[in-house]
Enzyme design. Structure first.
Site, mmCIF file in Angstrom:
data_model
loop_
_atom_site.group_PDB
_atom_site.id
_atom_site.type_symbol
_atom_site.label_atom_id
_atom_site.label_comp_id
_atom_site.label_asym_id
_atom_site.label_seq_id
_atom_site.Cartn_x
_atom_site.Cartn_y
_atom_site.Cartn_z
ATOM 1 N N LYS A 1 14.053 -24.101 -40.355
ATOM 2 C CA LYS A 1 15.498 -24.085 -40.087
ATOM 3 C C LYS A 1 16.014 -25.517 -40.090
ATOM 4 C CE LYS A 1 18.324 -22.313 -36.361
ATOM 5 N NZ LYS A 1 18.138 -21.319 -35.327
ATOM 6 N N ASP B 1 21.821 -14.787 -25.735
ATOM 7 C CA ASP B 1 22.397 -14.370 -27.014
ATOM 8 C C ASP B 1 21.543 -13.291 -27.669
ATOM 9 O OD1 ASP B 1 24.378 -14.347 -28.883
ATOM 10 O OD2 ASP B 1 23.655 -16.080 -30.006
#
Ligand SMILES: *[C@@H]1O[C@H](CO)[C@@H](O)[C@H](O)[C@H]1NC(C)=O
Ligand SMILES: *[C@@H]1O[C@H](CO)[C@@H](O)[C@H](O)[C@H]1NC(C)=O
Ligand SMILES: *[C@@H]1O[C@H](CO)[C@@H](O)[C@H](O)[C@H]1NC(C)=O
Ligand SMILES: *[C@@H]1O[C@H](CO)[C@@H](O)[C@H](O)[C@H]1NC(C)=O
Ligand SMILES: *[C@@H]1O[C@H](CO)[C@@H](O)[C@H](O)[C@H]1NC(C)=O
Ligand SMILES: *[C@@H]1O[C@H](CO)[C@@H](O)[C@H](O)[C@H]1NC(C)=O
Ligand SMILES: *[C@@H]1O[C@H](CO)[C@@H](O)[C@H](O)[C@H]1NC(C)=O
Ligand SMILES: *[C@@H]1O[C@H](CO)[C@@H](O)[C@H](O)[C@H]1NC(C)=O
Length: 671
Positions: free
Chosen positions: A365, A462
């Protein structure tokens, strides 16, 4: 920059010295701690909990306990023998005492298979060494492995086995060279009592003796003992690992080591090879430093260190026991210089690429530089320190030339949202009920671990389907810890920075009022996720009318009232599920989404409902309205006195493009 690097290398040298086999090994562990780096375990099949080694997993969570084989060993090898002047090698004596506890798991009898004390060349637990192999060898390595074991066998698994309560000495195989039944000693290995064992080896006379006694006696009352002449240096290499192995089969048991002491004799003679390697290496290193130093001084006068731009990031990360640090070049190479063809997806904080590193697939990422610093540090410091089969594994990170990169294990099936929200009804994109249930279960285990299982309590903040990744076997792994916060003090249950973050649709109604993340807000998001997985719908998807009241929670609650809750099941499952099970799971989802946080179950209860141990909590037929002000149990106790100041928390609302946090006057009460 030069100086820290110099120290890093010095540390490395010191480390190499430390791991190089040293002559004398002595330790005493009255109990075991997860953070104790000197005790290694086979990660998938063993655990350290309740201050004991569970050589095969325990039943404190919903682990599958069948067909397991695990090992635990002391990280440093023991120098067992060395060549001396004479014909015979010099062999070390040792004295080890440990307390084991073998008990039926979940009350299931008969139990199987057994536990063993091992001395071995290779500490890794062999594949398929469950069942009668006791984690010692497997079909292939039986007879040829460099291992000596003292087995405590609780099952007669082949004709040569004496009975289901015996001790044996195993050399290179699980076929015992000698074995003794414990029947006459009235020690029952598997009755859940603590048993103390002493293993003594006399290196001079090549005499191994084993003594067994119940631990409840204060003195070492011998119930059983044997001694046997064995020349360990013929079967084992000079440096061996000492530890334990254990296995379960179709029948199961809990194999636990509660304490362990070991005293090994110092036979001197640090490996000469080490000296031959280390002396020239150190000389070369010094030369290298001198050269680097001068080169560096010359370069520095021309160039500003780019890493100075983010001075805090490295400090933050270094302070934790972080995963591997990668070089930018390594990651460039592995992803074809971030070739768009290797792109796996794009998230709020960056783009994810697929790479190959050391023949392993990885996901890299690339965190966007502007927005992602805080998230970068959050990821590395939270999941970097956690280890659970249902959490995406962070392999490493890289921070170089202003690039912030995170390296994860690669998940062949991508994220869950792709499967549940796709309109595509192709079979390979449709998950059946069993898979959905196992995904829900996996996420629940991950959250339970974050909330109660790790050293520090972690709030994910989240939870949503795009943050659940699926491996090749559709096991769910919770990822994206960019918003996660660690609570240092485990007694506390909330994160106390005033900031609202999360994803609309998954956020508990009270979030906007207390503007704090709590365990209860995570449970709420989990409830929404559970419903999505069952229904195949987005939480904020407009269902009947064009208001928030048509959120997934209201929709399901409505059908529950009408007694038609099972109707919400994703039609793509074509009704292939058990109605009662579906109903239980959906009611559990509603309970998690109770508007009043006081009534939401904890993740511990959620897991118990999912495994069928307890019934789901009672849920009213009518969705209760959100009553204001409501404090989650965790906050109301602690912060009643400060409630007043929490009524205007919105000044510190964080806005991010991905995670919308909108507050509109008068809306909160009906969210
Ligand atoms: C355990 O292993 C045995 C033999 O290999 C196999 O027959 C059995 O199905 C396995 N059980 C489970 C639960 O995997
Ligand atoms: C072995 O160690 C135990 C406990 O550490 C000790 O009590 C015992 O005396 C030792 N035995 C020998 C023979 O040294
Ligand atoms: C140790 O055993 C494991 C599993 O059996 C094997 O993969 C590995 O290559 C072995 N290591 C050595 C150094 O022999
Ligand atoms: C394992 O190896 C031992 C010794 O080499 C042999 O006697 C025994 O039959 C083997 N057991 C199995 C199940 O293959
Ligand atoms: C020990 O006891 C068990 C169960 O009572 C029995 O099956 C087994 O044969 C006995 N072992 C020996 C060696 O007598
Ligand atoms: C081996 O050690 C045990 C216990 O220390 C002792 O009783 C026995 O006599 C020894 N055997 C030989 C052959 O030295
Ligand atoms: C075993 O017994 C000893 C002596 O009574 C005690 O100190 C120790 O805590 C016990 N160990 C375990 C694991 O129960
Ligand atoms: C023990 O084994 C070693 C290595 O195989 C051998 O050199 C030595 O002679 C043996 N010693 C005895 C006493 O059998």
């Amino acid at each position: 920059m030069f100086v820290p690097r110099f120290f890093k290398l010095l540390t490395l040298i010191a480390f190499l010295h430390a791991v190089a086999p040293i002559a004398c090994l002595t330790f005493n562990k009255p109990g075991f701690d997860q953070n104790d780096k000197t005790i290694q375990i086979s990660q998938e099949t063993s655990a350290i909990s309740q201050s004991a080694i569970q050589v095969t997993l325990d039943n404190s969570r919903d682990y599958a306990l069948k067909n397991l084989s695990g090992r635990a060993w002391y990280a440093e090898p023991f120098k067992l023998w060395r060549r001396g002047g004479g014909v015979d090698p010099i062999t070390a004596s040792f004295n080890s005492t440990f307390v084991i506890n073998i008990s039926p798991a979940n009350g299931k009898t008969p139990v199987a298979e057994g536990l063993a004390f091992i001395l071995t060349a290779n500490s890794t637990v062999p594949e398929n060494s469950y069942g009668k192999w006791l984690g010692i060898v497997n079909e292939k390595s039986n007879g040829s492995s460099q291992i000596v074991a003292i087995e405590f066998d609780t099952m007669k698994s082949y004709p040569e086995d004496l009975d289901d309560n015996h001790i044996g000495l195993d050399v290179g195989s699980t076929y015992s060279t000698i074995q003794f039944s414990l029947n006459d000693s009235d020690v029952q290995l598997s009755n859940g009592k603590d048993i103390r064992i002493n293993v003594l080896y006399d290196g001079k006379n090549k005499n191994l003796s084993v003594v067994v006694a119940p631990n409840e006696t204060t003195e070492f009352i011998t119930k059983f003992s044997f001694s046997e002449s064995i020349n360990l240096s013929s079967y084992l290499p000079e440096d061996v690992y000492v530890g334990f192995s254990a296995a379960t089969g179709d029948q199961i048991e809990l194999n636990c080591v509660k304490s362990w002491s070991f005293q090994g004799e110092d036979i001197g003679g640090r490996s000469l090879l080490w000296v031959w390697i280390s002396v020239p290496t150190v000389a070369l290193l010094i030369l290298f430093f001198v050269v680097t130093f001068f080169l560096y001084r010359r370069r520095k006068s021309r160039q500003v260190d780019p890493q100075r731009a983010y001075p805090n990031i490295e400090d933050h990360i270094r302070s934790s026991t972080a995963p591997r640090r990668f070089r930018l070049n390594e990651l460039r190479k592995s992803t074809g210089n971030f070739n768009p063809k290797t792109k796996l997806g794009k998230g709020g904080f960056g783009t994810v690429y697929k790479g190959i590193w050391r023949n392993k697939e990885i996901a890299v990422k690339r965190v966007s530089k502007k927005s992602g610093e805080q998230e970068f540090v959050a990821e590395v410091t939270t999941i970097g320190n956690l280890n659970h089969k249902n959490l995406v594994k962070l392999i490493g990170w890289c921070y170089e030339s202003r690039e912030l990169l995170l390296v994860y294990e690669y998940m062949p099936n991508g994220s869950l949202d792709k499967f549940i929200f796709s309109d595509d009804s192709r079979e390979e994109l449709t998950l059946n009920w069993e898979t959905r249930l196992s995904i829900i279960n996996g996420v629940a285990q991950a959250l339970e671990y974050l909330h109660y299982g790790s050293q520090k309590r972690v709030l994910h903040r989240d939870i949503k389907s795009s943050n659940i990744m699926l491996d090749s076997e559709f096991n769910a792994k919770l990822g994206d810890f960019g918003l996660a916060r660690t609570i240092q003090d485990k007694g506390k249950t909330h994160h106390s920075t005033l900031e609202i973050a999360g994803t609309l649709g998954y956020m508990a109604p009270e979030t906007f009022l207390i503007s704090r993340a709590t365990v209860e807000t995570d449970v709420y998001s989990f409830g929404v996720l559970l419903m999505e997985v069952v229904c195949g719908r987005k939480p904020e998807q407009q269902i009947e009318e064009d208001t928030y009241d048509s959120s997934i929670v209201n929709w399901i609650w409505d059908l529950y009232k009408k007694g038609r809750i099972v109707d919400v099941a994703d039609p793509r499952m074509e009704g292939k599920f058990q109605k009662e099970e579906m109903e239980r799971v959906l009611i559990l989802g509603l309970a998690c989404c109770h508007p009043n946080p006081n009534y939401r179950p904890s993740m511990k209860i959620v897991l118990q409902v999912l495994t069928g141990e307890v019934e789901p909590p009672q849920v009213p037929l009518e969705r209760p309205s959100f009553v204001w002000p409501v404090m989650p149990p965790s906050l109301s106790k602690l912060e009643n006195s400060t409630t007043g100041s929490q009524l205007a928390p919105f000044s510190e609302l964080t806005l991010s493009t991905r995670r919308i946090c909108v507050y509109q006057e008068g809306r909160t009460a009906s969210l």
